[in-house]
Design an enzyme around this catalytic site. Structure first.
Site, PDB file in Angstrom:
ATOM      1  NE  ARG A  28      -4.440  -1.732   1.707  1.00  0.00           N
ATOM      2  CZ  ARG A  28      -4.801  -2.457   2.977  1.00  0.00           C
ATOM      3  NH1 ARG A  28      -4.333  -2.202   4.354  1.00  0.00           N
ATOM      4  NH2 ARG A  28      -5.675  -3.436   2.766  1.00  0.00           N
ATOM      5  NE  ARG A  32      -7.188   5.020   2.877  1.00  0.00           N
ATOM      6  CZ  ARG A  32      -7.582   4.270   3.384  1.00  0.00           C
ATOM      7  NH1 ARG A  32      -9.026   4.428   4.100  1.00  0.00           N
ATOM      8  NH2 ARG A  32      -7.779   2.919   3.942  1.00  0.00           N
ATOM      9  NE  ARG A  41      -9.478  10.408  -0.787  1.00  0.00           N
ATOM     10  CZ  ARG A  41      -9.420  10.641   0.400  1.00  0.00           C
ATOM     11  NH1 ARG A  41      -8.595   8.804   0.798  1.00  0.00           N
ATOM     12  NH2 ARG A  41      -8.661  11.401   1.435  1.00  0.00           N
ATOM     13  CG  ASP A  78      -9.416  -3.861  -4.077  1.00  0.00           C
ATOM     14  OD1 ASP A  78     -10.225  -4.811  -4.650  1.00  0.00           O
ATOM     15  OD2 ASP A  78      -9.016  -3.143  -3.471  1.00  0.00           O
ATOM     16  CE1 TYR A 155     -13.703  -7.754   0.911  1.00  0.00           C
ATOM     17  CE2 TYR A 155     -11.757  -9.218  -0.395  1.00  0.00           C
ATOM     18  CZ  TYR A 155     -12.618  -7.952   0.673  1.00  0.00           C
ATOM     19  OH  TYR A 155     -11.233  -6.987   1.699  1.00  0.00           O
TER      20      TYR A 155
END
Length: 353
Positions: A28, A32, A41, A78, A155
């Protein structure tokens, strides 16, 4: 020191060369905690836009490369990205993660799933990986990644993230034949996707079985391990020289079983001491990890000590320095910079320590 400098440093570690310092990248690492990412974003609020519009995904993937020069640059994507190409509708909600609607709950739904054709359903992957290879050249390895069958099944069946995994475990323990069929289909499509990423430019691929650590060892051997192995064996048939990394979150009790899946490198999380992981896995298995992402909230002295401790325990062969999992969203960006700087100077720091 051995080896050829024109080969990316991370690949040299994956081959088992003795190195002065371990290569370093961070899961990652695009995300963010970086101001550059948060600014982007605002312009592209949808995760799927950011990961599926090639020029945007290329920019996001390269933000940490420009800032920190890691030894690995990973595709921004992802693990659920390939699911629509199999007939499983999904979206990715900001701050909440993947949403699968409708979730897979019946044999009929499983039967309707079709093999992934990545050229058709994932047209953005090739230009992204090609651009990353062109940009970083041999100064870093370009990594691709996929989700593992159990985690993607979880998922698809749960419909979203879960704390209890009760729906997929209910299916596993009451209708195992249906779940095994789903896992087989997912395995074959994931293997296709790994091979496609390699053909498009990925030099290393990491498979994330983020939820397999929620299984008991015997259930891991039934529902996770055989399908990890199925993916890896299919990829190795066509791309035997591309290193494959396997990650299982919460894997302290599963390391030896993970090795049975046949990966080249095992990601070790922070619940295992690196020296213990080395003992348990033996001298031939390469390892990645294993700093607690929370360490990056510490002082620089603390961060430096933990990095050097991990490197000492891992040794100078077959170790890629990384966090045990992804960098946390509100991590100070300057501490990430310090992490990379320390890792790259580890040989000098260890010599004077």
């Amino acid at each position: 020191m051995t080896g050829s400098p024109q080969i990316p440093y991370l690949l040299r570690a994956a081959r088992g060369e003795v190195l002065d310092r371990p290569p370093v990248w961070m899961m990652r690492q695009a995300g963010r905690y970086m101001k550059a990412y948060r600014d982007l974003r605002e312009k592209y609020p949808s995760f799927r836009e950011r990961s599926e519009i090639p020029e945007v995904a290329i920019e996001v993937s390269l933000q940490p490369w420009r800032a920190f020069k890691p030894d690995g640059v990973i595709l921004f994507s992802d693990i659920v990205t390939p699911l629509p190409g199999m007939g499983i509708d999904m979206d990715i909600a900001e701050g909440k993660g993947p949403i699968i609607d409708p979730p897979i709950r019946s044999k009929e739904q499983v039967d309707r799933l079709h093999p992934l054709e990545p050229e058709e359903s994932l047209p953005f992957i090739k230009p992204i990986l090609k651009a990353l290879r062109e940009e970083v050249k041999n100064e870093a390895a370009v990594l691709g990644f996929v989700g593992a069958p159990w985690t993607l099944a979880a998922y698809a069946v749960e419909g979203k993230g879960s704390k209890t995994y009760s729906i997929i475990k209910g299916m596993a323990f009451s209708e195992p034949a249906m779940l095994h069929k789903l896992l087989e289909k997912l395995s074959d499509s994931i293997a296709t996707y790994v091979r496609y990423q390699i053909d498009c430019g990925a030099q290393v691929v990491q498979m994330f079985d983020s939820w397999a650590g929620q299984l008991s060892p015997q259930d891991y051997e039934t529902f996770a391990l055989p399908y990890q192995k199925r993916v890896i064996q299919q990829v190795k048939q066509t791309h035997p020289d591309t290193p494959l990394i396997l990650l299982v979150s919460g894997s302290a009790g599963l390391l030896e079983r993970m090795a049975q899946a046949g990966p080249d490198i095992i990601n070790v999380d922070w619940t295992v001491d690196m020296a213990d992981a080395r003992k348990r896995l033996g001298p031939d298995m390469k390892v990645q990890g294993n700093l607690d992402p929370g360490v990056l909230y510490g002082s620089q002295d603390f961060i430096r000590d933990r990095i050097l401790d991990t490197i000492r325990k891992a040794g100078n062969r077959g170790h890629i320095l990384n966090l045990g999992h992804g960098v946390l969203p509100n991590t100070p960006e300057e501490n990430v910079a310090f992490f990379f700087e320390t890792a790259k100077n580890a040989d000098k720091l260890l010599a004077t320590a």
